[in-house]
Scaffold this motif. Sequence first.
Motif, mmCIF file in Angstrom:
data_model
loop_
_atom_site.group_PDB
_atom_site.id
_atom_site.type_symbol
_atom_site.label_atom_id
_atom_site.label_comp_id
_atom_site.label_asym_id
_atom_site.label_seq_id
_atom_site.Cartn_x
_atom_site.Cartn_y
_atom_site.Cartn_z
ATOM 1 N N ILE A 46 -5.332 12.997 0.679
ATOM 2 C CA ILE A 46 -4.721 11.668 0.793
ATOM 3 C C ILE A 46 -5.625 10.629 0.140
ATOM 4 N N ALA A 47 -5.021 9.777 -0.693
ATOM 5 C CA ALA A 47 -5.747 8.668 -1.320
ATOM 6 C C ALA A 47 -4.900 7.407 -1.197
ATOM 7 N N ASP A 48 -5.571 6.262 -1.252
ATOM 8 C CA ASP A 48 -4.804 5.015 -1.256
ATOM 9 C C ASP A 48 -4.342 4.734 -2.679
ATOM 10 N N ASP A 49 -3.586 3.672 -2.871
ATOM 11 C CA ASP A 49 -3.022 3.398 -4.200
ATOM 12 C C ASP A 49 -4.070 2.913 -5.203
ATOM 13 N N GLN A 50 -5.305 2.721 -4.751
ATOM 14 C CA GLN A 50 -6.398 2.381 -5.659
ATOM 15 C C GLN A 50 -7.199 3.622 -6.056
ATOM 16 N N GLY A 51 -6.822 4.773 -5.484
ATOM 17 C CA GLY A 51 -7.497 6.030 -5.807
ATOM 18 C C GLY A 51 -8.623 6.407 -4.866
ATOM 19 N N ALA A 52 -8.889 5.566 -3.864
ATOM 20 C CA ALA A 52 -9.962 5.863 -2.911
ATOM 21 C C ALA A 52 -9.511 6.958 -1.947
ATOM 22 N N GLU A 53 -10.354 7.958 -1.753
ATOM 23 C CA GLU A 53 -10.023 9.060 -0.854
ATOM 24 C C GLU A 53 -9.946 8.578 0.583
ATOM 25 N N VAL A 54 -8.893 8.962 1.264
ATOM 26 C CA VAL A 54 -8.688 8.615 2.669
ATOM 27 C C VAL A 54 -9.065 9.794 3.552
ATOM 28 N N GLY A 55 -8.644 11.001 3.159
ATOM 29 C CA GLY A 55 -8.948 12.180 3.942
ATOM 30 C C GLY A 55 -8.115 13.369 3.510
ATOM 31 N N VAL A 56 -8.249 14.461 4.265
ATOM 32 C CA VAL A 56 -7.553 15.704 3.962
ATOM 33 C C VAL A 56 -6.949 16.254 5.241
ATOM 34 N N THR A 57 -5.731 16.757 5.145
ATOM 35 C CA THR A 57 -5.083 17.444 6.256
ATOM 36 C C THR A 57 -4.322 18.630 5.677
ATOM 37 N N GLN A 58 -3.603 19.349 6.523
ATOM 38 C CA GLN A 58 -2.886 20.538 6.074
ATOM 39 C C GLN A 58 -1.480 20.552 6.644
ATOM 40 N N ALA A 59 -0.605 21.285 5.943
ATOM 41 C CA ALA A 59 0.759 21.499 6.424
ATOM 42 C C ALA A 59 1.184 22.906 6.021
ATOM 43 N N ARG A 60 2.008 23.529 6.839
ATOM 44 C CA ARG A 60 2.499 24.871 6.509
ATOM 45 C C ARG A 60 3.475 24.848 5.337
ATOM 46 N N SER A 61 4.216 23.750 5.193
ATOM 47 C CA SER A 61 5.201 23.649 4.111
ATOM 48 C C SER A 61 5.195 22.230 3.553
ATOM 49 N N ASP A 120 0.605 3.963 9.183
ATOM 50 C CA ASP A 120 1.359 5.207 9.086
ATOM 51 C C ASP A 120 2.826 4.978 8.720
ATOM 52 N N GLN A 121 3.216 3.729 8.507
ATOM 53 C CA GLN A 121 4.580 3.412 8.069
ATOM 54 C C GLN A 121 4.644 3.092 6.577
ATOM 55 N N ALA A 122 3.493 3.066 5.907
ATOM 56 C CA ALA A 122 3.449 2.777 4.471
ATOM 57 C C ALA A 122 4.102 3.909 3.687
ATOM 58 N N PRO A 123 4.590 3.622 2.493
ATOM 59 C CA PRO A 123 5.167 4.681 1.667
ATOM 60 C C PRO A 123 4.141 5.786 1.364
ATOM 61 N N VAL A 124 4.631 7.015 1.328
ATOM 62 C CA VAL A 124 3.800 8.180 1.029
ATOM 63 C C VAL A 124 4.432 8.910 -0.149
ATOM 64 N N GLU A 125 3.643 9.159 -1.184
ATOM 65 C CA GLU A 125 4.113 9.902 -2.352
ATOM 66 C C GLU A 125 3.365 11.227 -2.399
ATOM 67 N N ILE A 126 4.107 12.326 -2.299
ATOM 68 C CA ILE A 126 3.490 13.653 -2.288
ATOM 69 C C ILE A 126 3.649 14.282 -3.670
ATOM 70 N N MET A 134 0.839 -1.182 0.000
ATOM 71 C CA MET A 134 0.000 0.000 0.000
ATOM 72 C C MET A 134 0.882 1.242 0.000
ATOM 73 N N THR A 135 0.649 2.115 -0.952
ATOM 74 C CA THR A 135 1.284 3.423 -1.002
ATOM 75 C C THR A 135 0.188 4.471 -0.954
ATOM 76 N N TYR A 136 0.385 5.487 -0.145
ATOM 77 C CA TYR A 136 -0.573 6.588 -0.096
ATOM 78 C C TYR A 136 -0.095 7.681 -1.040
ATOM 79 N N VAL A 137 -1.008 8.171 -1.859
ATOM 80 C CA VAL A 137 -0.716 9.235 -2.810
ATOM 81 C C VAL A 137 -1.364 10.507 -2.285
ATOM 82 N N VAL A 138 -0.557 11.552 -2.131
ATOM 83 C CA VAL A 138 -1.029 12.806 -1.558
ATOM 84 C C VAL A 138 -0.919 13.900 -2.609
ATOM 85 N N THR A 139 -2.046 14.508 -2.940
ATOM 86 C CA THR A 139 -2.056 15.643 -3.850
ATOM 87 C C THR A 139 -2.057 16.902 -3.003
#
Length: 75
Positions: free
Chosen positions: A18-33, A52-58, A1-6
């Motif tokens: 945040i979406a999973d590697d199948q394109g299903a929406e997981v949720g939304v959060t924010q960051a200053r940078s 929370d240890q899975a790969p994350v692609e931003i 499982m890789t999480y894809v973050v737009t």
Amino acid sequence: MTYVVTAHRWERGWELHIADDQGAEVGVTQARSLTGAEVMVRDYLALDDRDDQAPVEIRPVFDPATDRRIAEARA
């Protein structure tokens, strides 16, 4: 499982969709940078009882002018 973050820029930082590697929406959060984006995504995943240890692609989304400057710099 890789999480894809737009990542979308807004006045106070970045909105992280945040979406999973199948394109299903997981949720939304924010960051200053973008530098802090991965930490915020992992915190969100942990709070949502997800891996929370899975790969994350931003993937940042830029305006067209910035996209052109990036393309020119790469060329």
